[in-house]
Design a protein around this motif. Structure first.
Motif, PDB file in Angstrom:
ATOM      1  N   SER A 186       0.855  -1.351   0.115  1.00  0.00           N
ATOM      2  CA  SER A 186      -0.076  -0.053  -0.054  1.00  0.00           C
ATOM      3  C   SER A 186       0.902   1.196  -0.047  1.00  0.00           C
ATOM      4  N   ILE A 187       0.339   2.363  -0.405  1.00  0.00           N
ATOM      5  CA  ILE A 187       0.959   3.670  -0.521  1.00  0.00           C
ATOM      6  C   ILE A 187       1.473   3.957   1.018  1.00  0.00           C
ATOM      7  N   SER A 188       0.476   3.822   1.784  1.00  0.00           N
ATOM      8  CA  SER A 188       0.923   4.372   3.213  1.00  0.00           C
ATOM      9  C   SER A 188       1.946   3.575   3.690  1.00  0.00           C
ATOM     10  N   SER A 189       1.934   2.217   3.757  1.00  0.00           N
ATOM     11  CA  SER A 189       3.097   1.386   4.157  1.00  0.00           C
ATOM     12  C   SER A 189       4.585   1.474   3.430  1.00  0.00           C
ATOM     13  N   ARG A 190       4.445   1.890   2.400  1.00  0.00           N
ATOM     14  CA  ARG A 190       5.650   2.444   1.499  1.00  0.00           C
ATOM     15  C   ARG A 190       6.138   3.961   1.773  1.00  0.00           C
ATOM     16  N   TYR A 191       5.127   4.701   1.873  1.00  0.00           N
ATOM     17  CA  TYR A 191       5.707   6.207   1.825  1.00  0.00           C
ATOM     18  C   TYR A 191       5.477   6.938   3.266  1.00  0.00           C
ATOM     19  N   ALA A 216       6.170  11.831   6.088  1.00  0.00           N
ATOM     20  CA  ALA A 216       5.932  12.622   7.466  1.00  0.00           C
ATOM     21  C   ALA A 216       7.195  13.476   7.475  1.00  0.00           C
ATOM     22  N   ARG A 217       8.355  13.347   7.032  1.00  0.00           N
ATOM     23  CA  ARG A 217       9.570  14.212   6.972  1.00  0.00           C
ATOM     24  C   ARG A 217       9.630  15.026   5.752  1.00  0.00           C
ATOM     25  N   HIS A 218       9.062  14.611   4.447  1.00  0.00           N
ATOM     26  CA  HIS A 218       9.159  15.523   3.407  1.00  0.00           C
ATOM     27  C   HIS A 218       7.647  15.438   2.508  1.00  0.00           C
ATOM     28  N   PRO A 219       6.798  15.914   3.227  1.00  0.00           N
ATOM     29  CA  PRO A 219       5.399  15.637   2.493  1.00  0.00           C
ATOM     30  C   PRO A 219       5.342  16.334   1.202  1.00  0.00           C
ATOM     31  N   GLU A 220       5.809  17.583   0.727  1.00  0.00           N
ATOM     32  CA  GLU A 220       5.644  17.884  -0.751  1.00  0.00           C
ATOM     33  C   GLU A 220       6.325  17.181  -1.482  1.00  0.00           C
ATOM     34  N   LYS A 221       7.595  16.499  -1.506  1.00  0.00           N
ATOM     35  CA  LYS A 221       8.277  15.599  -2.130  1.00  0.00           C
ATOM     36  C   LYS A 221       7.517  14.329  -2.642  1.00  0.00           C
ATOM     37  N   VAL A 222       7.276  13.454  -1.250  1.00  0.00           N
ATOM     38  CA  VAL A 222       6.677  12.437  -1.455  1.00  0.00           C
ATOM     39  C   VAL A 222       5.467  12.416  -1.948  1.00  0.00           C
ATOM     40  N   LEU A 223       4.501  13.498  -1.793  1.00  0.00           N
ATOM     41  CA  LEU A 223       3.366  13.531  -2.464  1.00  0.00           C
ATOM     42  C   LEU A 223       3.486  13.523  -3.979  1.00  0.00           C
ATOM     43  N   LYS A 224       4.428  14.339  -4.455  1.00  0.00           N
ATOM     44  CA  LYS A 224       4.589  14.218  -5.713  1.00  0.00           C
ATOM     45  C   LYS A 224       4.941  12.862  -6.336  1.00  0.00           C
ATOM     46  N   TRP A 225       5.897  11.917  -5.618  1.00  0.00           N
ATOM     47  CA  TRP A 225       5.903  10.633  -5.991  1.00  0.00           C
ATOM     48  C   TRP A 225       4.782   9.816  -6.035  1.00  0.00           C
ATOM     49  N   ILE A 226       3.911  10.005  -4.997  1.00  0.00           N
ATOM     50  CA  ILE A 226       2.565   9.277  -4.904  1.00  0.00           C
ATOM     51  C   ILE A 226       1.568   9.519  -6.215  1.00  0.00           C
ATOM     52  N   HIS A 227       1.696  10.875  -6.334  1.00  0.00           N
ATOM     53  CA  HIS A 227       0.824  11.289  -7.521  1.00  0.00           C
ATOM     54  C   HIS A 227       1.069  10.775  -8.691  1.00  0.00           C
ATOM     55  N   LEU A 231      -4.918  23.110   0.375  1.00  0.00           N
ATOM     56  CA  LEU A 231      -3.597  23.321   1.042  1.00  0.00           C
ATOM     57  C   LEU A 231      -3.185  24.785   0.783  1.00  0.00           C
ATOM     58  N   GLU A 232      -3.009  25.441   1.716  1.00  0.00           N
ATOM     59  CA  GLU A 232      -2.502  27.121   1.408  1.00  0.00           C
ATOM     60  C   GLU A 232      -1.145  26.834   0.739  1.00  0.00           C
ATOM     61  N   THR A 233      -0.916  27.893   0.006  1.00  0.00           N
ATOM     62  CA  THR A 233       0.616  27.727  -0.958  1.00  0.00           C
ATOM     63  C   THR A 233       1.786  27.586   0.313  1.00  0.00           C
ATOM     64  N   ASP A 234       1.750  28.267   1.338  1.00  0.00           N
ATOM     65  CA  ASP A 234       2.548  28.191   2.482  1.00  0.00           C
ATOM     66  C   ASP A 234       2.798  27.077   3.110  1.00  0.00           C
ATOM     67  N   GLU A 235       1.558  26.375   3.130  1.00  0.00           N
ATOM     68  CA  GLU A 235       1.503  24.948   3.795  1.00  0.00           C
ATOM     69  C   GLU A 235       2.175  23.942   2.757  1.00  0.00           C
ATOM     70  N   PHE A 236       2.116  23.984   1.607  1.00  0.00           N
ATOM     71  CA  PHE A 236       2.712  23.075   0.668  1.00  0.00           C
ATOM     72  C   PHE A 236       4.303  23.070   0.570  1.00  0.00           C
ATOM     73  N   ASN A 237       4.910  22.415   1.578  1.00  0.00           N
ATOM     74  CA  ASN A 237       6.294  22.575   1.553  1.00  0.00           C
ATOM     75  C   ASN A 237       6.725  21.188   2.204  1.00  0.00           C
ATOM     76  N   ASN A 238       7.923  21.088   2.615  1.00  0.00           N
ATOM     77  CA  ASN A 238       8.889  19.754   2.974  1.00  0.00           C
ATOM     78  C   ASN A 238       8.847  20.003   4.344  1.00  0.00           C
ATOM     79  N   THR A 239       8.340  20.816   5.193  1.00  0.00           N
ATOM     80  CA  THR A 239       8.430  21.049   6.461  1.00  0.00           C
ATOM     81  C   THR A 239       7.904  19.680   7.508  1.00  0.00           C
ATOM     82  N   PRO A 240       8.739  18.967   7.960  1.00  0.00           N
ATOM     83  CA  PRO A 240       8.073  17.961   8.729  1.00  0.00           C
ATOM     84  C   PRO A 240       6.878  17.613   9.367  1.00  0.00           C
ATOM     85  N   LEU A 241       6.038  16.829   9.116  1.00  0.00           N
ATOM     86  CA  LEU A 241       4.900  16.597   9.807  1.00  0.00           C
ATOM     87  C   LEU A 241       5.012  16.081  11.201  1.00  0.00           C
ATOM     88  N   SER A 242       3.828  16.420  12.261  1.00  0.00           N
ATOM     89  CA  SER A 242       3.985  15.888  13.405  1.00  0.00           C
ATOM     90  C   SER A 242       3.290  14.495  13.412  1.00  0.00           C
TER      91      SER A 242
END
Length: 158
Positions: free
Chosen positions: A28-33, A38-49, A77-88
């Protein structure tokens, strides 16, 4: 809604779409990514997409609807939210909550059959907010776990 919750919702929708689209032997996507997400949401979302799009030849109506839903959530997502700041870790709660919600979604036509109502009545109730629902594009998607709304009386009918 927090940034973590928004990204969690995005991952949940992508995961459900992946389950319906990707080959059965693929994890599954969640098990692989999930960890990288969580560490790089913008970058990984691009891979998933990109991965999901590669399998769009397997999509039917439900998968197209899920993809539209995914696009709506990403657009939220707001423009300033769409970045690679890690998620909690709180994003995980949103993933699980959204997955549970997605598992209960039904169309207006399915709800009409379930509740022995005309589809137009169900859609009207959705538009008036009398049924828990979301509009994705031109399609109403309904929480199928809610009770039969047949007892609802329109204010106009009183």
């Amino acid at each position: 809604m927090t940034r973590d919750e928004k990204f969690g919702r995005v991952l949940a929708i992508a995961d459900v779409l992946g389950e319906r689209t990707l080959p059965a032997n693929k994890a599954s996507i969640s098990s692989r990514y999930s960890g990288d997400f969580a560490r790089h949401p913008e970058k990984v979302l691009k891979w998933i997409h990109e991965e999901l799009i590669a399998y769009n030849h397997n999509w039917g109506d439900r998968e197209m609807l899920l993809f539209e839903y995914l696009a709506d959530e990403i657009a939220g997502l707001e423009t300033d939210e769409f970045n690679n700041t890690p998620l909690s870790g709180k994003y995980l709660q949103a993933v699980m909550s959204k997955r549970a919600e997605l598992n209960n979604l039904i169309s207006a036509d399915q709800a009409a059959k379930k509740w022995d109502m005309h589809p137009s009545t169900v859609k009207n109730y959705c538009a008036k907010g009398k049924i828990i629902s979301t509009k994705i594009g031109k399609t109403w998607v309904i929480d199928g776990m809610q009770p039969n709304p047949k007892g609802i009386v329109d204010e106009e009918d009183e």
